[in-house]
Design an enzyme around this catalytic site. Structure first.
Site, PDB file in Angstrom:
ATOM      1  N   ASP A  87      71.339   3.573  96.215  1.00 48.83           N
ATOM      2  CA  ASP A  87      70.117   4.056  95.578  1.00 48.83           C
ATOM      3  C   ASP A  87      69.754   5.521  95.886  1.00 48.83           C
ATOM      4  O   ASP A  87      69.554   6.333  95.036  1.00 48.83           O
ATOM      5  CB  ASP A  87      68.946   3.198  95.507  1.00 48.83           C
ATOM      6  CG  ASP A  87      67.852   3.317  94.600  1.00 48.83           C
ATOM      7  OD1 ASP A  87      68.086   3.404  93.279  1.00 48.83           O
ATOM      8  OD2 ASP A  87      66.808   3.706  94.966  1.00 48.83           O
ATOM      9  N   ASP A  91      70.139   8.782  93.656  1.00 45.40           N
ATOM     10  CA  ASP A  91      69.069   9.622  93.341  1.00 45.40           C
ATOM     11  C   ASP A  91      69.277  11.067  93.370  1.00 45.40           C
ATOM     12  O   ASP A  91      68.844  11.791  92.532  1.00 45.40           O
ATOM     13  CB  ASP A  91      67.828   9.214  93.957  1.00 45.40           C
ATOM     14  CG  ASP A  91      67.265   7.980  93.701  1.00 45.40           C
ATOM     15  OD1 ASP A  91      67.436   7.322  92.594  1.00 45.40           O
ATOM     16  OD2 ASP A  91      66.262   7.386  94.428  1.00 45.40           O
TER      17      ASP A  91
END
Length: 206
Positions: A87, A91
Site C-alpha cells: 500500500d 501510494d
C-alpha cells in the site's frame, strides 16, 4: 486533521463496500493494485489534457475508493506487513502520477512555473515519506509534519479544480509553491526529530 477526517468519511461511506468485497472473496491486495492502476490512468490521461474538473474529481473518488483495502484488512483481522508495504509503495506511484500529470499539462500549456513547482512537489513528495521510512528502518520515528500525504493531495487537487472552474493559473502555481515549501519544512521536521533521537541515544550510551 485531513487524514483523520478522511478516515472517518471512508469508514462511513465505504465500510459496507469493504464488507461486501470481503464476502465476495476479493483480496485487499487486489483492491490496492486496482486503485493504483486507476489513479495512474486517470491522472496521466485527464490532467495533461487540461481536464481540470473531471480530472481531480475522478482522482478524488478513486483515491477514496482505494482506501477500501485497509478497511477490508481490518474486517478480515489480518493487516499484514506485506499489505502495508504494498500500500505504501503504490501510494508513491499514485502520487507521482498525479504531479506528473500536472507537470505534463504545464509543458503542453507552456506554463513554466506550473512545470517547475509541480516538479519540486514531485521530488519532495517522495522525500517526505522516505525520511519516515528510513528512520523507521533505523529503529527511530519520524512521522507527522505539516505536509502528510492526504494534505498534499488535497491542496494539489483543490488547486487544479479551482483552475478548472475558472481561477487563474497563478492560483495553481501559488498552491504548488506553498505545498513545496510545506513538504520541505516537513522533511526538515523529520530530520530534526531523528537528530534529536540520535543525540539522546548517544547520551544514553555515553
Amino acid at each position: 486533521m485531513l487524514s483523520t477526517s478522511g478516515r472517518v468519511f471512508t469508514n462511513a461511506v465505504f465500510g459496507p463496500v469493504a464488507r461486501w468485497l470481503v464476502r465476495a472473496g476479493v483480496s485487499p491486495d487486489a483492491v490496492t493494485v486496482t486503485g493504483t492502476v486507476l489513479t495512474v490512468g486517470v491522472a496521466l490521461w485527464l490532467l495533461p489534457l487540461g481536464h481540470f474538473v473531471a480530472g481531480p474529481l475522478a482522482i478524488t473518488v478513486v483515491v477514496l475508493i482505494d482506501s477500501v483495502d485497509g478497511l477490508m484488512a481490518r474486517t478480515l483481522g489480518r493487516s499484514t506487513r506485506w499489505g502495508a508495504f504494498l500500500d505504501s509503495t503504490l501510494d508513491r506511484v499514485s502520487d507521482a502520477a498525479i504531479f506528473s500529470g500536472i507537470l505534463l499539462w504545464g509543458v503542453r500549456a507552456g506554463e513554466t512555473w506550473v512545470l517547475v513547482t509541480s516538479l519540486v512537489c514531485l521530488v519532495l513528495g517522495s522525500v517526505v515519506p522516505y525520511a519516515k521510512a528510513r528512520a523507521e528502518g533505523l529503529g527511530m520515528t519520524a512521522s507527522g509534519g505539516i505536509a502528510e500525504r492526504a494534505d498534499r493531495l488535497f491542496v494539489a487537487l483543490a488547486a487544479v479544480l479551482a483552475v478548472g472552474l475558472g481561477a487563474p493559473v497563478p492560483v495553481l502555481v501559488v498552491a504548488l509553491g506553498l505545498l513545496a515549501l510545506a513538504s520541505l519544512y516537513t522533511t526538515g521536521q523529520r530530520m530534526a526529530a531523528v537528530h534529536r533521537q540520535t543525540r539522546a541515544d548517544a547520551g544514553e550510551t555515553a
